[in-house]
Design a protein around this motif. Structure first.
Motif, mmCIF file in Angstrom:
data_model
loop_
_atom_site.group_PDB
_atom_site.id
_atom_site.type_symbol
_atom_site.label_atom_id
_atom_site.label_comp_id
_atom_site.label_asym_id
_atom_site.label_seq_id
_atom_site.Cartn_x
_atom_site.Cartn_y
_atom_site.Cartn_z
ATOM 1 N N ALA A 173 2.608 1.765 -3.292
ATOM 2 C CA ALA A 173 1.329 2.477 -4.311
ATOM 3 C C ALA A 173 1.319 3.633 -3.762
ATOM 4 O O ALA A 173 0.150 3.882 -5.291
ATOM 5 C CB ALA A 173 0.243 1.285 -4.222
ATOM 6 N N GLU A 229 3.735 5.728 -5.675
ATOM 7 C CA GLU A 229 3.848 5.972 -7.365
ATOM 8 C C GLU A 229 2.857 6.985 -7.765
ATOM 9 O O GLU A 229 2.967 6.856 -8.989
ATOM 10 C CB GLU A 229 3.169 4.044 -8.154
ATOM 11 N N TYR A 230 1.524 6.998 -7.304
ATOM 12 C CA TYR A 230 0.462 7.602 -6.951
ATOM 13 C C TYR A 230 1.050 9.302 -7.092
ATOM 14 O O TYR A 230 0.776 9.568 -8.016
ATOM 15 C CB TYR A 230 -0.827 7.444 -6.356
ATOM 16 N N GLU A 250 0.571 -1.388 0.115
ATOM 17 C CA GLU A 250 -0.486 -0.001 0.340
ATOM 18 C C GLU A 250 1.213 1.518 -0.199
ATOM 19 O O GLU A 250 0.675 2.518 -0.863
ATOM 20 C CB GLU A 250 -0.876 -0.382 0.668
#
Length: 59
Positions: free
Chosen positions: A44, A47-48, A41
């Motif tokens: 993620a 990366e976002y 998480e």
């Protein structure tokens, strides 16, 4: 110019944070499922944020 510099600094920061997470994950062989999910998480989210910064950099 200053906007791009701030974006680049943020990208470098998030890249370093991602590398730290990968280093932690790769150095351990006793991760629990919850820890794997947590680190996934976190990656993620990074990366976002990095994708959003790359888009902003192009603008």
């Amino acid at each position: 110019m200053a906007k791009k510099n701030k974006i680049q600094i943020a990208l470098e920061y998030y890249t370093k944070k991602g590398e730290e997470i990968l280093k932690t994950v790769n150095s351990r062989n006793d991760l629990t499922a919850d820890e794997i999910i947590h680190f996934g998480e976190e990656m993620a989210i990074l990366e976002y944020k990095m994708t959003a910064l790359e888009v902003a950099k192009e603008s």
